[in-house]
Motif scaffolding. Structure first.
Motif, PDB file in Angstrom:
ATOM      1  N   ARG A  63       1.716   6.782  -6.906  1.00 37.94           N
ATOM      2  CA  ARG A  63       0.742   7.815  -7.276  1.00 37.94           C
ATOM      3  C   ARG A  63       1.348   9.206  -7.164  1.00 37.94           C
ATOM      4  O   ARG A  63       1.123  10.069  -8.013  1.00 37.94           O
ATOM      5  CB  ARG A  63      -0.504   7.705  -6.391  1.00 37.94           C
ATOM      6  CG  ARG A  63      -1.380   6.500  -6.683  1.00 37.94           C
ATOM      7  CD  ARG A  63      -2.752   6.650  -6.039  1.00 37.94           C
ATOM      8  NE  ARG A  63      -2.682   6.763  -4.592  1.00 37.94           N
ATOM      9  CZ  ARG A  63      -2.679   5.733  -3.754  1.00 37.94           C
ATOM     10  NH1 ARG A  63      -2.740   4.494  -4.233  1.00 37.94           N
ATOM     11  NH2 ARG A  63      -2.635   5.925  -2.446  1.00 37.94           N
ATOM     12  N   VAL A  64       2.119   9.427  -6.106  1.00 37.19           N
ATOM     13  CA  VAL A  64       2.765  10.729  -5.929  1.00 37.19           C
ATOM     14  C   VAL A  64       3.723  11.008  -7.081  1.00 37.19           C
ATOM     15  O   VAL A  64       3.713  12.094  -7.682  1.00 37.19           O
ATOM     16  CB  VAL A  64       3.510  10.793  -4.582  1.00 37.19           C
ATOM     17  CG1 VAL A  64       4.343  12.076  -4.491  1.00 37.19           C
ATOM     18  CG2 VAL A  64       2.534  10.725  -3.418  1.00 37.19           C
ATOM     19  N   ALA A  65       4.554  10.020  -7.400  1.00 39.04           N
ATOM     20  CA  ALA A  65       5.529  10.211  -8.468  1.00 39.04           C
ATOM     21  C   ALA A  65       4.843  10.424  -9.809  1.00 39.04           C
ATOM     22  O   ALA A  65       5.245  11.289 -10.599  1.00 39.04           O
ATOM     23  CB  ALA A  65       6.467   9.010  -8.536  1.00 39.04           C
ATOM     24  N   ARG A  66       3.793   9.661 -10.051  1.00 37.52           N
ATOM     25  CA  ARG A  66       3.121   9.756 -11.347  1.00 37.52           C
ATOM     26  C   ARG A  66       2.433  11.108 -11.517  1.00 37.52           C
ATOM     27  O   ARG A  66       2.391  11.663 -12.614  1.00 37.52           O
ATOM     28  CB  ARG A  66       2.094   8.634 -11.482  1.00 37.52           C
ATOM     29  CG  ARG A  66       1.385   8.609 -12.822  1.00 37.52           C
ATOM     30  CD  ARG A  66       0.381   7.473 -12.866  1.00 37.52           C
ATOM     31  NE  ARG A  66       1.034   6.181 -12.907  1.00 37.52           N
ATOM     32  CZ  ARG A  66       0.490   5.047 -12.487  1.00 37.52           C
ATOM     33  NH1 ARG A  66      -0.719   5.053 -11.949  1.00 37.52           N
ATOM     34  NH2 ARG A  66       1.142   3.904 -12.580  1.00 37.52           N
ATOM     35  N   THR A  67       1.889  11.653 -10.442  1.00 31.29           N
ATOM     36  CA  THR A  67       1.138  12.902 -10.551  1.00 31.29           C
ATOM     37  C   THR A  67       1.983  14.149 -10.312  1.00 31.29           C
ATOM     38  O   THR A  67       1.627  15.225 -10.779  1.00 31.29           O
ATOM     39  CB  THR A  67      -0.035  12.918  -9.547  1.00 31.29           C
ATOM     40  OG1 THR A  67       0.479  12.717  -8.213  1.00 31.29           O
ATOM     41  CG2 THR A  67      -1.018  11.805  -9.865  1.00 31.29           C
ATOM     42  N   ARG A  68       3.122  13.992  -9.611  1.00 27.66           N
ATOM     43  CA  ARG A  68       3.907  15.175  -9.266  1.00 27.66           C
ATOM     44  C   ARG A  68       5.243  15.262  -9.985  1.00 27.66           C
ATOM     45  O   ARG A  68       5.748  16.360 -10.215  1.00 27.66           O
ATOM     46  CB  ARG A  68       4.171  15.207  -7.752  1.00 27.66           C
ATOM     47  CG  ARG A  68       2.933  15.189  -6.863  1.00 27.66           C
ATOM     48  CD  ARG A  68       2.144  16.469  -6.910  1.00 27.66           C
ATOM     49  NE  ARG A  68       2.881  17.623  -6.441  1.00 27.66           N
ATOM     50  CZ  ARG A  68       3.028  17.962  -5.142  1.00 27.66           C
ATOM     51  NH1 ARG A  68       2.480  17.206  -4.196  1.00 27.66           N
ATOM     52  NH2 ARG A  68       3.687  19.040  -4.815  1.00 27.66           N
ATOM     53  N   ALA A  69       5.853  14.126 -10.328  1.00 28.92           N
ATOM     54  CA  ALA A  69       7.193  14.155 -10.920  1.00 28.92           C
ATOM     55  C   ALA A  69       7.164  14.553 -12.389  1.00 28.92           C
ATOM     56  O   ALA A  69       8.175  14.954 -12.946  1.00 28.92           O
ATOM     57  CB  ALA A  69       7.879  12.794 -10.766  1.00 28.92           C
ATOM     58  N   CYS A 127      10.346   5.852  -6.667  1.00 27.47           N
ATOM     59  CA  CYS A 127       9.083   6.492  -6.306  1.00 27.47           C
ATOM     60  C   CYS A 127       9.020   6.756  -4.807  1.00 27.47           C
ATOM     61  O   CYS A 127       8.510   7.793  -4.364  1.00 27.47           O
ATOM     62  CB  CYS A 127       7.910   5.620  -6.739  1.00 27.47           C
ATOM     63  SG  CYS A 127       7.665   5.546  -8.536  1.00 27.47           S
ATOM     64  N   ALA A 128       9.539   5.816  -4.005  1.00 26.39           N
ATOM     65  CA  ALA A 128       9.533   5.999  -2.555  1.00 26.39           C
ATOM     66  C   ALA A 128      10.405   7.184  -2.152  1.00 26.39           C
ATOM     67  O   ALA A 128      10.004   8.016  -1.318  1.00 26.39           O
ATOM     68  CB  ALA A 128      10.014   4.722  -1.865  1.00 26.39           C
ATOM     69  N   GLN A 170       0.833  -1.204   0.000  1.00 29.52           N
ATOM     70  CA  GLN A 170       0.000   0.000   0.000  1.00 29.52           C
ATOM     71  C   GLN A 170       0.870   1.257   0.000  1.00 29.52           C
ATOM     72  O   GLN A 170       0.557   2.247  -0.669  1.00 29.52           O
ATOM     73  CB  GLN A 170      -0.921  -0.001   1.215  1.00 29.52           C
ATOM     74  CG  GLN A 170      -2.067  -0.999   1.127  1.00 29.52           C
ATOM     75  CD  GLN A 170      -2.932  -0.964   2.372  1.00 29.52           C
ATOM     76  OE1 GLN A 170      -2.451  -0.659   3.473  1.00 29.52           O
ATOM     77  NE2 GLN A 170      -4.207  -1.291   2.229  1.00 29.52           N
ATOM     78  N   SER A 171       1.955   1.207   0.757  1.00 27.73           N
ATOM     79  CA  SER A 171       2.862   2.347   0.823  1.00 27.73           C
ATOM     80  C   SER A 171       3.520   2.599  -0.528  1.00 27.73           C
ATOM     81  O   SER A 171       3.604   3.737  -1.000  1.00 27.73           O
ATOM     82  CB  SER A 171       3.925   2.104   1.892  1.00 27.73           C
ATOM     83  OG  SER A 171       4.830   3.187   1.964  1.00 27.73           O
ATOM     84  N   TYR A 172       3.973   1.532  -1.170  1.00 30.36           N
ATOM     85  CA  TYR A 172       4.591   1.692  -2.491  1.00 30.36           C
ATOM     86  C   TYR A 172       3.575   2.226  -3.502  1.00 30.36           C
ATOM     87  O   TYR A 172       3.922   3.035  -4.380  1.00 30.36           O
ATOM     88  CB  TYR A 172       5.181   0.371  -2.974  1.00 30.36           C
ATOM     89  CG  TYR A 172       6.615   0.146  -2.539  1.00 30.36           C
ATOM     90  CD1 TYR A 172       7.621   1.021  -2.927  1.00 30.36           C
ATOM     91  CD2 TYR A 172       6.975  -0.942  -1.747  1.00 30.36           C
ATOM     92  CE1 TYR A 172       8.939   0.832  -2.540  1.00 30.36           C
ATOM     93  CE2 TYR A 172       8.290  -1.152  -1.349  1.00 30.36           C
ATOM     94  CZ  TYR A 172       9.269  -0.265  -1.745  1.00 30.36           C
ATOM     95  OH  TYR A 172      10.573  -0.463  -1.360  1.00 30.36           O
ATOM     96  N   ARG A 173       2.347   1.786  -3.399  1.00 27.94           N
ATOM     97  CA  ARG A 173       1.323   2.275  -4.325  1.00 27.94           C
ATOM     98  C   ARG A 173       1.086   3.770  -4.120  1.00 27.94           C
ATOM     99  O   ARG A 173       0.886   4.525  -5.078  1.00 27.94           O
ATOM    100  CB  ARG A 173       0.020   1.496  -4.141  1.00 27.94           C
ATOM    101  CG  ARG A 173       0.093   0.064  -4.633  1.00 27.94           C
ATOM    102  CD  ARG A 173      -1.252  -0.639  -4.472  1.00 27.94           C
ATOM    103  NE  ARG A 173      -1.169  -2.027  -4.907  1.00 27.94           N
ATOM    104  CZ  ARG A 173      -2.203  -2.864  -4.924  1.00 27.94           C
ATOM    105  NH1 ARG A 173      -3.396  -2.448  -4.507  1.00 27.94           N
ATOM    106  NH2 ARG A 173      -2.052  -4.108  -5.337  1.00 27.94           N
ATOM    107  N   TYR A 174       1.087   4.192  -2.871  1.00 27.91           N
ATOM    108  CA  TYR A 174       0.958   5.625  -2.586  1.00 27.91           C
ATOM    109  C   TYR A 174       2.111   6.398  -3.230  1.00 27.91           C
ATOM    110  O   TYR A 174       1.891   7.429  -3.879  1.00 27.91           O
ATOM    111  CB  TYR A 174       0.948   5.859  -1.076  1.00 27.91           C
ATOM    112  CG  TYR A 174       1.218   7.290  -0.688  1.00 27.91           C
ATOM    113  CD1 TYR A 174       0.214   8.252  -0.731  1.00 27.91           C
ATOM    114  CD2 TYR A 174       2.500   7.682  -0.292  1.00 27.91           C
ATOM    115  CE1 TYR A 174       0.469   9.570  -0.401  1.00 27.91           C
ATOM    116  CE2 TYR A 174       2.765   8.996   0.047  1.00 27.91           C
ATOM    117  CZ  TYR A 174       1.744   9.938  -0.014  1.00 27.91           C
ATOM    118  OH  TYR A 174       2.010  11.249   0.312  1.00 27.91           O
TER     119      TYR A 174
END
Length: 476
Positions: free
Chosen positions: A173-179, A198-199, A166-170
């Motif tokens: 999502r952050v990397a995909r939407t912000r990076a 991503c982490a 779940q943590s990796y999935r979060y």
């Protein structure tokens, strides 16, 4: 862009089409890139889940190819043992049913995964199960069909997800939407490296937001620092980044001091910035950019400690590029990153930077600062040869983004006041091979043949406080 098509059967093609939505969650892209190009559909659109007429035509072509493969492979069932013949027939029927469902829902596999009903499964089973002595129980046959068609108990059924996953999935999502652009360089890495990147990105992104959001204060950063120290010991607060962060740091042996130095650098941005000397600016660049590079090469992999000072210099080059690009924006926020000794040397004042006075003195100052940044790119050039080979395309893509940004700043004659100089499109970087003359394929689910070189002069990227994929990278 040359695509390497890896489709061994009609079943693989049909399942690949059926699971496109699921595969995107894992950053897997199995659609041949030449088919996407032929119909004018891009990888960026795919990750954005844009269902367009072009995507419909991509899927239509893949479905037709898959059906043809099933038909061509049909004679195989008559050349093997009865039990294996049953398996082949069930797989073929299941695959054809998947293709039918894809067509029935208008080829939109991005919104929902095509599902095979129990009635359809039963029809597929009864045709062959009667003549199979080895498979006498309906339950046995059903298990084969469920495996073939992706039924309950498989991936789509959704087994419990661990806290770590779940943590990796979060973080994904952050990397995909912000990076933004940088995220695509992550796709050139192995699956575990990609998750790790991503982490780290999600951690550093939050660090930077703490100093850049309205109402930013030292208390919030101190609380984040305390949570980080606990997470490094395996004790997690409620923030979802920590399990993946802890796992990544341990898996890749990343020194803890890098994260402490990163937070120190971010915290220093809470106050208006002034640097009297380049030595002071270099220390800041180290804290917010070099430590990102030093962290990342542990994920990339390296075998000699001589890679460490090169990663430090590469980070400085990235941050200097960012500073040149964001002079106007930083001045508006009371941040003056160019050293006072340089301003004095060329006769430029802080008022000139705030007002956007693009004088001859300013142009001479920018030329000097640009040459300094390029010198750090040149000094760090050997780093590409020191990290593990499978990671080089990803680093080369990042270097190329920053390198080309510096080139664009220079090419605009340092016109950084009227508009923000945009970074180079990562799609074009990937298209040409992300530099360094690599031939072969990166260990990535996006299958590419690498050709050519696009890192020639090294230098270009996006930024804000911290440089590179960790933090406030305002890519455009």
């Amino acid at each position: 862009m040359n695509a390497t098509i890896e489709q061994s059967s009609g079943w693989e093609s049909s399942v690949g089409s059926q699971q496109e939505s699921v595969d995107l969650l894992k950053d897997h892209v199995y659609i041949p890139l030449d088919i996407m190009e032929r119909h004018g559909y891009t990888v960026e659109e795919l990750f954005a889940r844009r269902f367009t007429p072009a995507f419909r035509e991509v899927m239509r072509e893949i479905v037709e190819k898959a059906r043809a493969l099933f038909r061509e492979g049909r004679p195989l069932a008559g050349m093997v043992s009865p039990r294996l013949s049953l398996d082949i027939d069930l797989f073929s029927r299941g695959g054809m049913k998947v293709l039918d469902k894809i067509e029935q829902q208008g080829y939109d596999v991005l919104a929902a995964r095509p599902a095979i009903s129990l009635v359809d499964r039963s029809k597929s089973l009864t045709h062959k199960s009667r003549g199979c002595a080895e498979m006498t129980g309906a339950a046995k046959v059903a298990r084969v069909a469920a495996a073939a068609i992706g039924g309950e108990g498989g991936h789509a059924g959704g087994s419990p997800v661990s806290e770590l996953e779940q943590s990796y999935r979060y973080c994904l999502r952050v990397a995909r939407t912000r990076a933004k652009n940088f995220y695509y360089s992550f796709l050139l890495l192995s699956a575990q490296q990609r998750k790790a990147m991503c982490a780290i990105y999600a951690f550093m992104r939050y660090c930077d937001d703490l100093s850049d959001e309205p109402g930013a204060n030292r208390g919030a950063i101190d609380r984040w620092r305390a949570e980080m120290e606990e997470a490094l010991e395996g004790r997690f607060s409620r923030h979802p980044v920590w399990p993946a962060f802890h796992h990544t740091v341990r898996r890749f042996g990343i020194p803890h001091r890098y994260f402490r130095e990163m937070i120190d650098g971010v915290a220093s941005d809470l106050d208006p910035r002034r640097f009297e000397t380049f030595d002071q600016l270099y220390r800041y660049c180290y804290q917010v950019a070099s430590v990102v590079g030093l962290t990342t090469i542990h994920i990339f992999g390296f075998d000699t400690r001589s890679a460490l000072p090169l990663a430090e210099k590469c980070g400085v080059a990235f941050q200097l590029t960012n500073i040149l690009r964001d002079i106007r924006e930083d001045a508006e926020h009371g941040r003056m990153y160019l050293p006072a000794e340089d301003l004095d040397r060329f006769g430029v004042t802080e008022a000139d930077l705030r007002s956007g006075n693009r004088s001859e003195a300013f142009l001479r100052l920018m030329s000097f600062e640009s040459k300094r940044a390029r010198a750090y790119y040149d000094e760090s050039r050997p780093l590409l040869d020191l990290i593990h080979q499978r990671s080089r395309p990803s680093l080369a893509a990042l270097i190329s983004i920053y390198s080309r940004l510096l080139e664009r700043i220079e090419g605009s004659n340092y016109d950084v006041f009227k508009r923000r100089v945009a970074a180079y499109d990562i799609g074009k970087v990937v298209d040409r091979g992300a530099g360094a003359g690599f031939v072969g394929r990166p260990q990535s689910p996006i299958r590419l043949n690498w050709r050519g070189s696009c890192c020639g002069g090294l230098g270009a990227g996006g930024r804000s406080r911290s440089s590179w994929p960790g933090s406030n990278l305002r890519m455009s």
